[in-house]
Scaffold this active site. Sequence first.
Site, PDB file in Angstrom:
ATOM      1  N   ALA A   1      75.039  61.819  58.574  1.00  0.00           N
ATOM      2  CA  ALA A   1      75.141  62.413  57.236  1.00  0.00           C
ATOM      3  C   ALA A   1      76.252  63.449  57.179  1.00  0.00           C
ATOM      4  CB  ALA A   1      73.804  63.032  56.832  1.00  0.00           C
ATOM      5  N   TYR A   2      76.311  64.310  58.187  1.00  0.00           N
ATOM      6  CA  TYR A   2      77.351  65.352  58.224  1.00  0.00           C
ATOM      7  C   TYR A   2      78.732  64.708  58.296  1.00  0.00           C
ATOM      8  CZ  TYR A   2      79.714  69.670  59.607  1.00  0.00           C
ATOM      9  OH  TYR A   2      80.556  70.766  59.667  1.00  0.00           O
TER      10      TYR A   2
END
Length: 251
Positions: A157-158
């Site tokens: 996600a990051y």
Amino acid sequence: MEMQSLKQRRFEARTAIVTGAARGIGRGIAQRLAEEGCRIACWDNDVSSLESGDGSFAALVQDVDLADARAVEAAFAATLESFGHVDIVVNNAGINGPVVPIEDYPVDAWNRVLAVDLNSVFHTCRLAVPHMRARGAGRIVNVASIVGKEGHPNICAYSAAKAGVIGLTKSIARELAGTGVTVNGIAPAITETDLFREMTEEHIEASKARIPMGRFLTVPEIAAMVAWIASDECSFTTGFTFDLSGGRATY
């Protein structure tokens, strides 16, 4: 002495919004700009450390959920009411999220990381762009990450959010080319901040091992780069993402 005096006047009478300014990288950036004469609007979802005050710099402190478009609209309006205009926006707010393989990554965590790390940049730029375009000047600096360029295992996600920040930066910059408003990003390598508490020791050591200089990036180094990008000296570069990678970056 003359150069130091010039730096101290560089942002006089200018206003900057710095998101995620209560700690870490954002606080370092806000402090650096303030030292050079800038008026600062500090936006964060927990401003208690700023409200208690340590005397390092004065600022308009606003408690803002940056993932919420309406909250950002209210904060932007309050900043304009206090300062009259905005010259610089530094989109720094972000969270790391879990460090787990994609098959174990919680959907709620994915949505939250993208909301804070990517959507918040959109929310802020959507308001700052027409304001700066009308004034014929402005600087937007978006804090991405080296993992937005190269990826990193177990932080999907990051990595995805920061890649999105780089793409968003390029898109907005092309919309604004020739208007006097520049939009650039930075892609730091791992920096020793409070986010370390969200990471495993294995992840931290693996990230450090990828840096040819063999050390972590420091907050003052990031703040110095952002200050230059936000200044009049950086006038012909837009849509670019500057690396602070200690030699790690490959493109």
